[in-house]
Design an enzyme around this catalytic site. Structure first.
Site, short mmCIF file in Angstrom:
data_model
loop_
_atom_site.label_atom_id
_atom_site.label_comp_id
_atom_site.label_asym_id
_atom_site.label_seq_id
_atom_site.Cartn_x
_atom_site.Cartn_y
_atom_site.Cartn_z
N SER A 151 -45.83 -78.66 5.18
CA SER A 151 -45.68 -78.09 4.08
C SER A 151 -46.73 -77.04 3.83
O SER A 151 -48.04 -77.32 4.18
CB SER A 151 -45.27 -78.75 2.82
OG SER A 151 -45.39 -78.16 1.72
N TYR A 184 -47.90 -85.12 -2.71
CA TYR A 184 -47.10 -84.52 -1.85
C TYR A 184 -48.14 -83.69 -0.87
O TYR A 184 -47.85 -83.79 0.30
CB TYR A 184 -46.02 -83.60 -2.42
CG TYR A 184 -45.26 -82.73 -1.39
CD1 TYR A 184 -44.12 -83.53 -0.79
CD2 TYR A 184 -45.34 -81.46 -1.09
CE1 TYR A 184 -43.40 -82.77 0.23
CE2 TYR A 184 -44.71 -80.75 -0.31
CZ TYR A 184 -43.36 -81.45 0.40
OH TYR A 184 -42.89 -80.58 1.25
#
Length: 252
Positions: free
Chosen positions: A132, A145
């Site tokens: 990501s 995250y």
């Protein structure tokens, strides 16, 4: 693409979103795809489903062994299984933190280690971890995250250094906002058009840059990058992080 047709590919997180799209793209390119997911019954047609819990190293080892026994030697691995549990640091309890790392970081370690051990004696292979762009820049409400994705990113690069002498390439594809169920879950409770506009424009209050290209990615955009890094067209690329985010991180 050269280097994909006829090879055995293992894809984790295969039941939906980017994972499902990557499975279809690899199958269309001629690979035999082992589609691994906790929801194995939800994977698309044209691939071979396997139930796998990436958090469990023994389960991973058993499934990887079964894939090689049933389909043949794994030549391509794509790590996509992931979870996004948003919340400020103050709101993130220990269980949510551990779950984020168990899937996003530990899972990449477990699967990559099991596959790389088998690739090394064969002297070839390609491993791609879908991370990501949150691993590159701080994000409000996404500490668990972002930190877990950053861990997976650096692990994949370190693995690439260790196995380069065995002819194995390890790379990372880092998407930004992509039209998946995960993104739409972040938009829950907000008008979808307003949420899209805010994503494209950015949010100064949250110190978030928008998307310079003016569009949210389609899962196929990410799949194209994965296929390139799996193919022989990328034969001299390893330990690379390819950002596919429309410029949202300003190459940070």
């Amino acid at each position: 693409m050269e280097g994909i047709e006829g090879r055995i590919a293992l894809v984790t997180g295969a039941a939906q979103g980017i994972g499902a799209t990557v499975c279809s793209a690899l199958a269309d390119a001629g690979a035999k795809v082992a589609a691994a997911d906790l929801r194995a019954g939800a994977v698309a047609a044209g691939v071979v489903p396997y139930r796998m819990d990436v958090r469990d190293p023994q389960d991973v080892e058993d499934v990887v062994a079964a894939v090689e026994r049933n389909l043949g030697p794994i030549g391509l691995l794509v790590n996509i299984a992931g979870v996004l549990l948003p919340g400020s640091v103050d709101e993130t309890d220990a269980d949510r933190w551990r779950q984020s790392f168990a899937v996003n970081a530990d899972g990449v370690f477990h699967v990559s280690r099991a596959v790389a051990r088998r690739m090394a004696p064969r002297g070839q292979g390609a491993i791609v971890t879908v991370g990501s762009n949150a691993a590159s820049v701080p994000r409000v409400g996404m500490a668990a995250y972002a930190a877990s994705k950053a861990a997976a990113r650096m692990f994949t690069r370190c693995l690439g250094l260790e196995v380069a002498g065995h002819g194995i390439r390890c790379n990372v594809v880092s998407p930004g906002s992509t039209d998946t169920a995960m993104l739409r879950a972040l938009w829950a409770g907000t008008d979808p058009d307003e949420a899209l506009s805010a994503t494209l424009a950015g949010d100064p209050g949250a110190f978030r840059v928008g998307i310079p290209l003016g569009r949210v990615a389609d899962p196929a955009d990410i799949a194209d990058a994965v296929l390139f890094l799996c193919s022989e067209r990328a034969r001299h690329i390893t330990m690379h992080v390819l950002l596919v985010d429309g410029g949202a991180t300003l190459r940070a």
